[in-house]
Scaffold this active site. Structure first.
Site, PDB file in Angstrom:
ATOM      1  CE  LYS A 182      -7.681   1.215   0.860  1.00 37.36           C
ATOM      2  NZ  LYS A 182      -6.915   0.324   1.695  1.00 37.36           N
ATOM      3  CG  HIS A 239      -3.794  -0.753  -2.482  1.00 39.03           C
ATOM      4  ND1 HIS A 239      -4.343   0.504  -2.359  1.00 39.03           N
ATOM      5  CD2 HIS A 239      -3.408  -1.109  -1.231  1.00 39.03           C
ATOM      6  CE1 HIS A 239      -4.277   0.900  -1.101  1.00 39.03           C
ATOM      7  NE2 HIS A 239      -3.705  -0.063  -0.394  1.00 39.03           N
ATOM      8  CB  SER A 255      -0.950  -0.010   1.197  1.00 36.56           C
ATOM      9  OG  SER A 255      -0.231  -0.121   2.401  1.00 36.56           O
TER      10      SER A 255
HETATM   11  C1  LIG Z   1      -6.877   0.122   3.150  1.00 36.64           C
HETATM   12  C2  LIG Z   1      -6.264  -1.180   3.429  1.00 36.64           C
HETATM   13  C3  LIG Z   1      -6.842  -2.067   4.323  1.00 36.64           C
HETATM   14  C4  LIG Z   1      -8.014  -1.688   5.201  1.00 36.64           C
HETATM   15  O1  LIG Z   1      -9.186  -1.619   4.458  1.00 36.64           O
HETATM   16  P1  LIG Z   1     -10.365  -0.718   4.993  1.00 36.64           P
HETATM   17  O2  LIG Z   1     -11.563  -1.199   4.268  1.00 36.64           O
HETATM   18  O3  LIG Z   1      -9.992   0.689   4.679  1.00 36.64           O
HETATM   19  O4  LIG Z   1     -10.448  -0.949   6.475  1.00 36.64           O
HETATM   20  C5  LIG Z   1      -6.291  -3.315   4.469  1.00 36.64           C
HETATM   21  N1  LIG Z   1      -5.189  -3.662   3.774  1.00 36.64           N
HETATM   22  C6  LIG Z   1      -4.589  -2.826   2.923  1.00 36.64           C
HETATM   23  C7  LIG Z   1      -3.375  -3.278   2.184  1.00 36.64           C
HETATM   24  C8  LIG Z   1      -5.093  -1.548   2.729  1.00 36.64           C
HETATM   25  O5  LIG Z   1      -4.486  -0.703   1.913  1.00 36.64           O
END
Ligand SMILES: *Cc1c(COP(=O)(O)O)cnc(C)c1O
Length: 384
Positions: free
Chosen positions: A237, A206, A178
């Site tokens: 996302k 992602h 991330s």
């Molecule tokens: C954003 C993210 C999460 C958490 O997801 P949310 O739905 O925002 O709680 C978990 N793992 C990774 C790699 C992320 O980038």
């Protein structure tokens, strides 16, 4: 009252350039946003396909609310599991090529739930050092033994797997890291897991919606299909809405329904979100044009950032970090861009290792080539 100690800690953080503060959006999430009455060109959302403010998703959410009401009113295991949730789980499972899927409220909760349900005392979790904080918290909470390996270091992982002779083995990794944007070598990871009879949990926060044919995610990108792979992805996302899911064999999903505490002991998400997500899934599946455009922006950005005093990190995804180094330097660069109406978040330790503070530039299919050109030009001006 111990307020003074709290304030001192915050002051110390601030002096180190580490104080976190929020800024308030006064517009929907989009490349052009309004913050504190001023408009900015933003490169910091994870809304990779520009779906967070898509008219058809908004309509689907409205219709979903008309049909299902607002709140789920109970946990999935009580009376909160609705028809829209159920249908979405089926569609998500088949989209990523797994027999079953389970919705969670957030990715953070999904990771906590999966790791804790599948690994406990006597088991071992193997984790990449650059994994997301939610995976790190999940393995600590699981009470399993934890072995961390250097980022993407398959030789070290092989050694660690070799050493463990008892209990269940679970390898956990971001599929797309991330804060770095690079990919985990999933085929090699899977081969090691097969060799050592370990399970592989990939966090595709992602990759889902962005990578692979039709945006089916990192497994599709690498052409991997294995029963021992468990796939988690978020829906806030690229999918543009909210939530997360885990896709795996039916018996794994049944285990999560029974044992994942962050699933059992929490209220189901509003069913209207599932309605919006069903529409989002359609947009993702038919989003080749969006992904093609995003890919062209990535190429444009990377070539435009050459020759700067800060280095572009090796990444082929929508996450394109610019390595600055010092915390204050990264903050300052972010501030200078903000003065020019461009918003890019500075990411500092402990989110990233000491000395690797960076601007985390994220691109979206909603950006225009002219937006990216403006960012490139501003960075070159600031470098002079
Ligand atoms: C954003 C993210 C999460 C958490 O997801 P949310 O739905 O925002 O709680 C978990 N793992 C990774 C790699 C992320 O980038």
């Amino acid at each position: 009252m111990p307020f003074e100690a709290l304030q001192n800690e915050l002051d110390e953080r601030a002096a180190l350039g580490l104080l976190r503060q929020r800024r308030m959006l006064q517009s929907p999430q989009a490349p052009h946003i309004i913050v504190d009455g001023k408009s900015y060109l933003s490169f910091c959302s994870n809304d990779y396909l520009g779906l967070a403010n898509h008219p058809q998703l908004i309509a689907a959410l409205q219709q979903g609310a008309q049909q299902h009401g607002v709140g789920a009113g109970a946990a999935h295991l009580v009376s909160g599991h609705g028809a829209a949730h159920h249908r979405l789980e089926h569609e998500l499972a088949s989209f990523v090529g797994k027999p079953a899927a389970l919705l969670f409220s957030t990715g953070y909760m999904a990771n906590l739930g999966v790791v804790q349900a599948l690994a406990g005392k006597g088991d071992t979790v193997f984790a990449d050092k650059f994994n997301h904080a939610s995976l790190n918290d999940a393995m600590r909470l699981s009470r399993a033994k934890v072995k961390r390996y250097r980022h993407n270091d398959m030789a070290q992982l092989a050694q660690l797997l070799e050493q463990v002779k008892v209990g269940r083995k679970l390898v956990i990794t971001d599929a797309v890291f991330s804060m770095d944007g690079d990919l985990a070598p999933l085929p090699e990871l899977l081969a090691l897991c097969e060799q050592h009879d370990a399970w592989l949990l990939i966090d595709d926060a992602h990759g889902f919606g962005v990578l692979g044919a039709q945006g089916r995610g990192s497994l599709a990108h690498f052409g991997i299909a294995s029963q021992r792979v468990i796939c988690m992805a978020t829906l806030g996302k690229a999918a543009g809405v909210f939530g997360a899911f885990v896709a795996a064999e039916q018996v794994v999903i049944d285990t999560l329904v029974n044992h994942a505490r962050s699933y059992v002991y929490t209220t189901a998400t509003p069913p209207a979100l599932a309605s919006a997500l069903l529409e989002s899934l359609q947009q993702i599946a038919h989003g080749d044009e969006l992904r093609g455009h995003l890919q062209r922006l990535i190429v444009q950005l990377r070539s435009g950032l050459r020759g700067l005093p800060w280095s572009v990190m090796p990444s082929a995804t929508a996450i394109q970090p610019l390595l600055v180094g010092g915390n204050q330097a990264a903050l300052k660069l972010s501030e200078k861009l903000r003065e020019r109406g461009i918003w890019v978040a500075a990411i500092r330790p402990p989110t990233v290792p000491q000395g690797t503070a960076r601007l985390r530039i994220t691109l979206s299919a909603a950006h225009h080539a002219a937006d990216v050109a403006r960012l490139i030009e501003s960075l070159h001006e600031l470098a002079r």
